[in-house]
Design a protein around this motif. Structure first.
Motif, PDB file in Angstrom:
ATOM      1  N   SER A 266       0.798  -1.334  -0.044  1.00 28.84           N
ATOM      2  CA  SER A 266      -0.016   0.093  -0.117  1.00 28.84           C
ATOM      3  C   SER A 266       0.911   1.268  -0.008  1.00 28.84           C
ATOM      4  N   GLY A 267       0.340   2.520  -0.474  1.00 26.84           N
ATOM      5  CA  GLY A 267       1.033   3.617  -0.358  1.00 26.84           C
ATOM      6  C   GLY A 267       1.816   3.854   0.976  1.00 26.84           C
ATOM      7  N   GLY A 268       1.260   3.811   2.209  1.00 25.25           N
ATOM      8  CA  GLY A 268       1.955   4.197   3.353  1.00 25.25           C
ATOM      9  C   GLY A 268       3.155   3.117   3.365  1.00 25.25           C
TER      10      GLY A 268
ATOM     11  N   LYS B  10      -7.895   0.472   2.566  1.00 30.92           N
ATOM     12  CA  LYS B  10      -8.510   1.677   2.286  1.00 30.92           C
ATOM     13  C   LYS B  10      -8.416   1.727   0.566  1.00 30.92           C
ATOM     14  N   THR B  11      -7.246   1.688   0.372  1.00 29.15           N
ATOM     15  CA  THR B  11      -7.061   2.032  -1.341  1.00 29.15           C
ATOM     16  C   THR B  11      -7.781   0.886  -2.074  1.00 29.15           C
ATOM     17  N   SER B  12      -7.681  -0.654  -1.552  1.00 25.44           N
ATOM     18  CA  SER B  12      -8.226  -1.656  -2.190  1.00 25.44           C
ATOM     19  C   SER B  12      -9.760  -1.585  -2.190  1.00 25.44           C
TER      20      SER B  12
ATOM     21  N   PHE C 238      -6.459   9.103  -7.716  1.00 21.92           N
ATOM     22  CA  PHE C 238      -5.520   7.983  -7.437  1.00 21.92           C
ATOM     23  C   PHE C 238      -4.433   8.534  -6.320  1.00 21.92           C
ATOM     24  N   GLN C 239      -4.201   7.634  -5.415  1.00 19.68           N
ATOM     25  CA  GLN C 239      -3.248   7.926  -4.346  1.00 19.68           C
ATOM     26  C   GLN C 239      -1.852   8.356  -5.044  1.00 19.68           C
ATOM     27  N   SER C 240      -1.796   7.647  -5.973  1.00 21.49           N
ATOM     28  CA  SER C 240      -0.147   7.949  -6.812  1.00 21.49           C
ATOM     29  C   SER C 240      -0.435   9.019  -7.847  1.00 21.49           C
TER      30      SER C 240
ATOM     31  N   LEU D  71     -11.957   9.800  -3.391  1.00 25.73           N
ATOM     32  CA  LEU D  71     -10.705  10.360  -3.163  1.00 25.73           C
ATOM     33  C   LEU D  71      -9.816   9.653  -2.416  1.00 25.73           C
ATOM     34  N   ASP D  72      -8.446   9.253  -3.072  1.00 24.77           N
ATOM     35  CA  ASP D  72      -7.473   8.398  -2.075  1.00 24.77           C
ATOM     36  C   ASP D  72      -6.504   9.560  -1.789  1.00 24.77           C
ATOM     37  N   GLU D  73      -6.718   9.919  -0.492  1.00 22.85           N
ATOM     38  CA  GLU D  73      -5.790  10.864   0.060  1.00 22.85           C
ATOM     39  C   GLU D  73      -5.458  12.007  -0.643  1.00 22.85           C
ATOM     40  N   PRO D  74      -6.563  12.743  -0.973  1.00 22.25           N
ATOM     41  CA  PRO D  74      -6.498  13.995  -1.825  1.00 22.25           C
ATOM     42  C   PRO D  74      -5.750  15.087  -1.115  1.00 22.25           C
TER      43      PRO D  74
HETATM   44 MG   LIG Z   1      -3.690   3.664   0.259  1.00 30.25          MG
END
Ligand SMILES: [Mg+2]
Ligand SMILES: Nc1ncnc2c1ncn2[C@@H]1O[C@H](COP(=O)(O)OP(=O)(O)OP(=O)(O)O)[C@@H](O)[C@H]1O
Ligand SMILES: Nc1ncnc2c1ncn2[C@@H]1O[C@H](COP(=O)(O)OP(=O)(O)OP(=O)(O)O)[C@@H](O)[C@H]1O
Ligand SMILES: [Mg+2]
Lengths: 390, 344, 292, 307, 344
Positions: free
Chosen positions: B138-140, E45-47, E84-86, E160-163
């Motif tokens: 995951s990102g973190g 969360k992202t998943s 996207f988070q990325s 929104l992933d960690e916007p």
């Molecule tokens: Mg994530």
């Protein structure tokens, strides 16, 4: 006007010429479309794509391979106007003066006739079904660079003379190369062949053994495969002695490099080529094909070929199209009275020069064997591969 | 033992084509200190870090590590290590090999470097993921691996570009503590880009506040928090209201602002307005007041206070403060936000 | 400032230059020898200096019409180029998901690469012969052949260029960021739009490279054409056919001209691009021009 | 509201998979079709013909494994010395390996230069084109030009003699294994450059920065980051070079002065003698051997994994 | 007008090979509500978001948007849009074309879509960068572009992933307000992954707290903050001390903890310990106390209080609280952190 009469002409570049097709169009209204390919490709195309050509320019020895494929049309001898005037070299195996010539190998008369219109069997006696109408032929020998060898050469044995180590070459077409090799073997006295063009397995083994030893000893600089390679090898001095074709020698010489088509005491290896017609040709196209062949034998083309150092099939018509001086130089072995020019006008020989090997009768009379496809061809090719791999 | 070195930037400038990202900054960071780089998005933090690490060419100016001018040296010769904002994990290497990469480069044997890498993975709570590839994290988790990878090198100067931004607060607090501990133990110089003033306050010996490619203010956290020198600093550092009174502008901490009903009497300076927003913040309540002049200020009051007064949106209030606790601001000087070139 | 180059750059630049010189090695001989005198041959020594051979190329004299076969090769090369690009990109996309027969197609492509060209050529010729026979048997008596430049010839060339195209696509799509496509789909792009507006622009330079590669392969292809080209030859076939007789430096002149024209075109294109870039310089940036 | 988790609403996952696969299948179909028509079918004929009998003049459509057995003639009888076919394959493999190693080395370096040191796309394209131009002069012509270059009186020998480095012209420059490998390298290095370059430009520059940052030297970065990430390109380039060299006969023929054996050359000789079954049999053998090499290669690095 | 839709997840599960990232979660989000997904790094969360958007296949379970089961639909048919988070910005398109991409796909003419895109760039304060390529932006600028790009689509559900993670607090506050305003105006359903409880508290109608692939607790912000049901929630939501008293465990807010000297008398529950850390936090001071049992708790006291008492590290103190303000925790149930499969 009617549809343009077009004939697709498959062959190597050797016998193709712009002037010929232009003259032909002028005289007969037939437009020749050349399809130029290497010797090997020509043969393969006949087998694989009989529909892609109308007229085929090929050699007699190939017929043993081509006729069984059923792709060659049996021509009607009666429709060939000059058929009876074709030099007896083809029809009888003798010179016009009656002298018998060598018949080892696939001599033209052995494969000239078929037993029937759709037969795949060659007839031993003349029939009216002709496989290939001869146009050009010649006697091949070794070419040498006199400036680099600096001594007279008179025998095929010199090809394997270690003096020329790394400077000799032969033709890498197995069926032809092995015959050059056989000329050498016979010249050295190691073996006498019944028929160099149809060796037994033992003879093949022997010949290849001798060649393999020479190859391993570094005798050969390279083998050549096409006309151009042979010219380049010789002209650049990579080789000084090698089997060669007459026009190639002429070419080297025209570049200002001394080169001789050396007559040898054991004689020449000869070849002959001419026209076949594809089985796929029919109707008016067939008539054009006959018309074209007839035109070709009618003299202009013959003279054209003679001027390149080849020989034409119908001598009488060719002679009528050449000057006496030309005829004397090329055919009678006489010294040239004035400069000898190639068909394109470039000077080939200065006045006073004489042709290597002399007259037609001298040269064709000394033919020892003909290019051939052997009965043991399959075995021979395998052995040739072995030779290359050695 | 790790050695440490002071970092000095002299008139350091970075231009990307026509864009000036870093504008002639001068900065001295003593050896072994923890420096936090703070500033709005796009102010040139990453660019500065990348120049120090040697990944970006310097347009002009010099970078000195210890006594050595490293401006033109390749990254390997600079004794710096960097953690990238975008992580830059090696996609073909497992987590543990990513972390152990620097040791492998030094020729450390596999078992030794795996042991060391495991220690760091433990530190960032990623032990269990040692065998995974970065693409499976995951990102973190990726961020933590990147952090571990940067920490393993023990360079003289460690550059961290937002190392904790993708972590939950729980983990962030722990990592923060670990970072500080490490820095103390190893004595390295840390330069840490962050967006959180709390993070900067908690960690830094020196806070450097950047704005539009320049350094706006630098100093100890407390100094900056209690004595913002410009409006930008006051606003950016947060917890301050910037209030113009006559020709002068003051910064007043939000928790120093008291709210009164318009009818109450006030001693000292005050400003009147309407409550425009009430935000519940857990331990306190944020009350936003639209000042009559047009700008907004906010006050932070305890839940108890809030419950007693029960302020509602639309209500009129009076905000007052103790003049001794306000800072007078330097209103000339830097602009709040610099625009880049106009879009063509 | 900005462009401080590391030492390795100079070493590698020297290496690259050496490689280019090596690549051009035989070309230098060609360039020099194309100025042979009228009596000169294909090898040294030079026999005078002249431009006659260039004249020969333009006058089109000679047994074969080099100009015509040049044009044919160019046409075939361009069609092959186009098809190679389209089919390879399409198949490359397919390989990014798995589909039944993916492995099969992969190994077929490899096999097509391995199979000696002459054998493939022969096989195709045989196939078309059977086809012709079949057509004639089913009544089309005036039928000659289905073989031709754009039937069997094209097919033969494609069996040669497609494996290259496909495998290079693998290199291109390697580690291609799939999130970009996700983002595009998310923003309402249809699969075609996703390809057209996101994937294609990103891989475009490489795809152009495939096209160039395909063209070059086709342009120079010999063995596969030899049995499949029907009654008209491509340029290499004609050139090779010529080697069976007296060959003159006009073929060198052809090589020199080809190179000269290519250089000219590229040079002009480069100048145009550089001028355009200079105009856009205002937005320019030296992004990513780090020290590495 | 519809019953939320009623299974009837759900598409079976396999069906969804099917739809995706179908699209992919359609995308691959055109290429498959071309191969089916122009490669598989001919290959079928070739394979069939390889099991035909033949005599000196023609092939005979009757089952026979003569094409194969003739090829391996003497392989057992001649032990311990090698028979022609094995000797030839060994020699071909040797040439192949040499060429592969050299093209890889040179190709990788060139690709590396283009991908990492040439900074602008424009120049990358220009330099790539510069490398392509020689290929636009037909190989037939270029091959001829090796003689004036490397021959006894060629440019190189003349030059060396002129400088005084040698007295006698170097004979091994032409018509030798040296010249064969030289010409092969000359022709096929670019086949390495293209795929390696393409996989290199996909490498995120920050990874290289990260590597330097971790204290890696240039070489270490090359070995630990760039090569692993460029591996698919390397394998693809290797496939190109190995497959072509294994089947080559033109270059080996011309540059080896027709004196050097190779797997392709055997096939050519058979074909030119119009012994199609034997040639076909040899081709099938070559195909088998090379496919084995390639599948071993793709087992080491699965180039389709990271698409 | 944008339409909106409720989202329902039924037993939604995601497994990556052997790893369970999302573990049979059930969730109902009413149409038009703002939902914040909170949870530690790697909790899924992202998943979850990716499954809802259709970028990740569902291992089992269902996703319903409004009345429609979209589990197997392609992303385009789901009426969702995701940030996207990325970021996943298109590297070949300028900022404005990135933002306008969705409109271009719909066939909106260039001028119209550029006008629209400019509006959104304005919103995220990126107007001036319209012509740049993403590679020429800083991290935070990229994030803002990604946000603008997601907002332009006006989908039924916005994911929104960690916007805001890469933004400075200044900007973050502004963006937060903009997001809330947008959501209110358009009435869309927002699902917003965040690490900041403050963000969640400020924005969310519903906070969903995830842990190890499961939902730990869900409810309104205040509910969760004042009534954490598990130790995990109490710890994660922050501002709480978890203190075991006998067999029972309580959650006590840090600002509800009073510090006394050991000599003072205390009414109510208390626990003794040693001060192990003092952190200056701007408006307050965090005092960490190592409880005699071994665990640590922290108290948040005002600066004034701190200055009066001047606590120092090593000093012994007594922490007390009002039992009415503590929550009794459910100690069975979820584990704090789930380990993934052991590294092979
Ligand atoms: Mg994530
Ligand atoms: N492709 C994958 N293969 C295997 N495991 C994966 C993969 N992607 C994610 N995971 C694992 O699934 C779990 C959930 O990942 P997810 O990305 O949903 O976390 P997250 O809640 O978004 O975390 P973060 O806040 O760190 O971004 C993590 O433990 C992660 O390691
Ligand atoms: N390659 C580039 N080309 C042009 N401009 C650039 C480039 N990289 C960065 N910039 C610009 O330079 C400025 C500083 O960028 P930098 O990445 O240093 O910001 P930052 O402080 O790290 O911001 P953030 O907190 O958003 O990451 C930004 O305005 C950015 O747009
Ligand atoms: Mg940054």
């Amino acid at each position: 006007s009617a549809d343009p009469k077009v004939l697709r002409y498959l062959g190597t570049a050797v016998n193709e010429g712009d002037e010929i097709s232009k003259k032909c169009l002028e005289d007969t209204g037939i437009k020749i479309e050349y399809i130029t390919a290497t010797t090997d490709d020509v043969t393969k195309r006949v087998i694989t794509q009989p529909n892609s050509f109308d007229v085929l320019d090929t050699e007699y020895f190939s017929l043993k391979k081509l006729v069984p494929s059923g792709n060659i049309f049996a021509l009607d001898a009666k429709k060939i106007k000059e058929f009876d005037n074709i030099t007896p070299v083809f029809t009888k195996g003798q010179l016009p003066n009656g002298k018998k010539i060598g018949d080892q190998g696939t001599a033209p008369w052995k494969v000239l006739y078929l037993e029937g219109p759709n037969s795949k069997t060659f007839s031993k006696t003349p029939t009216e079904f002709v496989t290939l109408i001869p146009t050009v032929y010649n006697a091949d020998t070794l070419g040498i660079r006199p400036d680099l060898i600096k001594r007279p050469i008179s025998s095929w044995t010199e090809l394997l003379n270690s003096e020329f180590k790394g400077k000799a070459s032969i033709l890498n077409i197995p069926s032809i190369g092995i015959m050059d090799a056989a000329m050498v073997v016979e010249a050295t006295g190691q073996h006498t062949y019944t028929d160099k063009g149809n060796m037994t397995k033992a003879e093949i083994d022997l010949t290849m053994k001798i060649m393999t030893e020479a190859k391993k000893a570094g005798q050969f600089r390279a083998f050549w495969k096409d006309f151009n390679e042979s010219v380049n090898l010789m002209a650049s001095g990579e080789t000084v002695i090698q089997s060669m074709w007459s026009p190639a020698v002429t070419k080297v010489r025209s570049m200002g490099i001394p080169c001789i088509f050396q007559p040898l005491k054991e004689g020449y290896r000869s070849w002959a080529s001419g026209f076949c017609v594809s089985k796929a040709v029919s109707g008016p196209k067939l008539d054009w094909a006959y018309e074209f062949v007839n035109w070709y034998l009618s003299g202009w083309a013959g003279a054209y070929l003679n001027r390149q150092g080849y020989y034409s099939a119908v001598l009488s018509t060719a002679k009528a199209n050449m000057t006496a001086d030309e005829w004397g130089y090329w055919m009678e072995g006489k010294a040239a009275v004035s400069d000898i020019k190639a068909p394109d006008g470039t000077v080939l020989e200065k006045a006073g020069a004489k042709r290597d090997g002399g007259s037609y009768d001298d040269r064709m009379g000394a033919v020892a064997c003909w290019n051939a496809v052997m009965d043991e061809n399959d075995y021979m090719v395998r052995k040739w591969n072995e030779f290359i791999a050695a | 033992m790790t050695t440490t070195a002071a970092l000095e930037l002299v008139q350091l400038t970075k231009k990307y084509g026509g864009v000036t990202a870093v504008d002639a900054i001068n900065l001295k960071i003593p050896a072994g200190s923890y420096c936090c780089l703070l500033g709005p998005s796009g102010c040139g933090k990453t660019s500065t870090l990348r120049m120090v690490a040697g990944h970006e060419s310097v347009t002009s100016g010099d970078i000195l590590v210890g006594p050595k001018n490293v401006t033109d040296l390749p990254p390997a010769d600079r004794s710096t290590a960097m953690m990238f904002q975008s992580y830059a994990l090696f996609p073909h290497l497992s987590v543990i090999d990513n972390v152990g990469f620097a040791l492998k480069m030094k020729g450390v044997a596999k078992t030794a470097r795996h042991a060391e890498a495991r220690k760091l993975l433990d530190l960032v709570d990623m032990q269990a993921y040692a065998a995974r590839l970065p693409g499976q994290l995951s990102g973190g988790q990726q961020q933590r691996v990147a952090l571990a990878r940067a920490l393993i090198t023990s360079p003289q100067i460690l550059l961290l570009d937002e190392p904790l931004s993708a972590l939950d607060p729980f983990l962030r607090l722990r990592m923060r503590a670990e970072l500080k501990k490490l820095q103390r133990e190893l004595g390295m110089t840390f330069i840490h880009v962050t967006h959180g003033q709390d993070e900067a306050m908690a960690l830094a010996d020196i806070v450097v506040l950047m704005n539009g490619g320049r350094i706006e203010q630098q100093g100890s956290p407390r100094e900056i928090f209690n004595h913002p020198r410009t409006e930008f600093t006051a606003r950016f550092i947060g917890g301050h209201n910037v209030i113009a009174v006559g020709a002068e502008t003051f910064a007043v901490r939000v928790d120093r602002l008291a709210l009164k009903t318009p009818s109450e009497t006030v001693t000292g300076p005050s400003t009147a307005g309407t409550i425009s927003e009430v935000e519940y913040q857990g331990t306190y309540v944020r009350v936003v007041i639209a000042i009559d002049g047009g700008s907004e200020i906010s006050a932070q009051i305890t839940e108890t206070q809030f419950d007693t007064a029960s302020y509602a949106v639309g209500e009129r209030v009076l905000a007052t403060w103790d003049p001794a606790q306000a800072s007078l601001l330097n209103t000339t000087g830097s602009a709040i936000v610099r625009s880049p070139e106009k879009a063509a | 400032m900005g462009g401080k180059r590391p030492r390795s750059f100079y070493f590698l630049a020297a290496f690259f230059t050496a490689y280019v010189l090596f690549l051009y090695g035989p070309m230098f001989a060609i360039y020099i020898l194309s100025f042979q005198g009228p009596d000169g041959g294909l090898t040294f020594p030079m026999n005078g200096v002249s431009l006659v051979w260039f004249g020969k190329v333009f006058s089109g004299s000679g047994i074969v019409d080099i100009g015509a076969s040049f044009k044919r090769s160019l046409q075939l090369g361009l069609v092959v180029m186009l098809l190679t690009v389209v089919l390879s990109v399409s198949a490359g996309l397919a390989f990014r998901r798995s589909f039944r027969g993916a492995s099969f197609l992969f190994y077929v492509a490899i096999a097509s690469l391995i199979m000696p060209s002459i054998i493939t050529s022969l096989g195709i010729a045989l196939e078309f012969r059977l086809l012709d026979d079949f057509i004639i048997k089913s009544g089309a008596t005036s039928w000659t052949t289905a073989m031709g430049l754009f039937t069997s010839g094209l097919g033969a060339h494609l069996t040669w260029t497609l494996p290259f195209g496909l495998l290079i696509m693998f290199a291109i799509f390697n580690r291609f960021d799939g999130r970009l496509e996700e983002a595009a789909r998310d923003l309402g792009a249809t699969p075609w739009q996703t390809f057209r507006h996101v994937v294609l622009p990103i891989i475009l330079p490489s795809v152009v490279g495939i096209g160039l590669f395909g063209f070059t392969l086709s342009w120079d292809e010999l063995a596969r054409s030899s049995q499949t080209i029907g009654s008209v030859n491509t340029l290499p076939l004609d050139l090779q056919g010529l080697t069976t007789t007296v060959t003159k430096p006009d073929i060198y002149a052809l090589g020199t001209l080809t190179s000269a024209v290519s250089f000219l075109v590229i040079f002009v294109a480069l100048v145009v691009i550089l001028v355009l870039q200079a105009r856009q310089r205002r937005h320019g940036s030296d992004a990513g021009k780090g020290m590495v | 509201m519809a019953s939320p988790s009623s299974p009837s609403l759900r598409l079976a996952p396999s069906m969804k998979q099917h739809r995706k696969t179908f699209v992919a299948w359609l995308q691959a179909a055109p290429m498959m079709l071309v191969f089916a028509l122009f490669f598989l079918l001919p290959l079928l004929f070739v394979t069939v013909v390889s099991a035909w009998d033949y005599n000196e003049y023609e092939m005979i459509p009757a089952f026979s494994l003569r094409g194969y057995s003739d090829t391996f003639e003497g392989c057992i009888a001649e032990l311990p010395s090698l028979c022609t076919i094995l000797k030839t394959y060994l020699n071909t493999l040797k040439l192949c390996l040499l060429t592969w190693a050299l093209t890889l080395l040179i190709g990788f370096t060139v690709a590396y230069f283009l991908a990492f040191h040439v900074r602008s796309k424009t120049w990358q394209i220009v330099l790539t084109l510069l490398c392509t131009i020689p290929f636009w002069t037909s190989n037939v012509i270029r091959m001829i030009a090796w003689i004036p270059l490397l021959g006894r009186n060629g440019l190189v020998n003349r030059g060396l003699e002129g400088v005084g480095l040698i007295r006698q012209p170097l004979e091994w420059l032409l018509f030798s294994e040296f010249s064969v490998v030289l010409a092969l390298v000359h022709l096929f290095t670019f086949f390495m450059v293209v795929p390696i370059f393409n996989s290199m430009i996909r490498i995120d520059k920050r990874l290289i920065e990260a590597s330097y940052d971790a204290g890696a030297t240039g070489w270490q970065t090359l070995l630990n980051v760039i090569i692993p990430l460029a591996k698919p390109g390397i394998v693809i380039g290797s496939i190109f070079v190995i497959t072509i060299v294994m089947g080559d006969f033109v270059t080996i023929g011309v540059m080896g002065g027709q004196q050097i054996a190779s797997a392709g050359k055997i096939i050519e000789a058979r074909l030119n003698a119009l012994q199609f079954p034997a040639a076909a049999a040899n081709a099938v053998i070559l195909l088998g051997v090379t496919i084995l090499i390639i599948s071993a290669l793709t087992r080491v690095v699965d180039i389709r994994k990271e698409l």
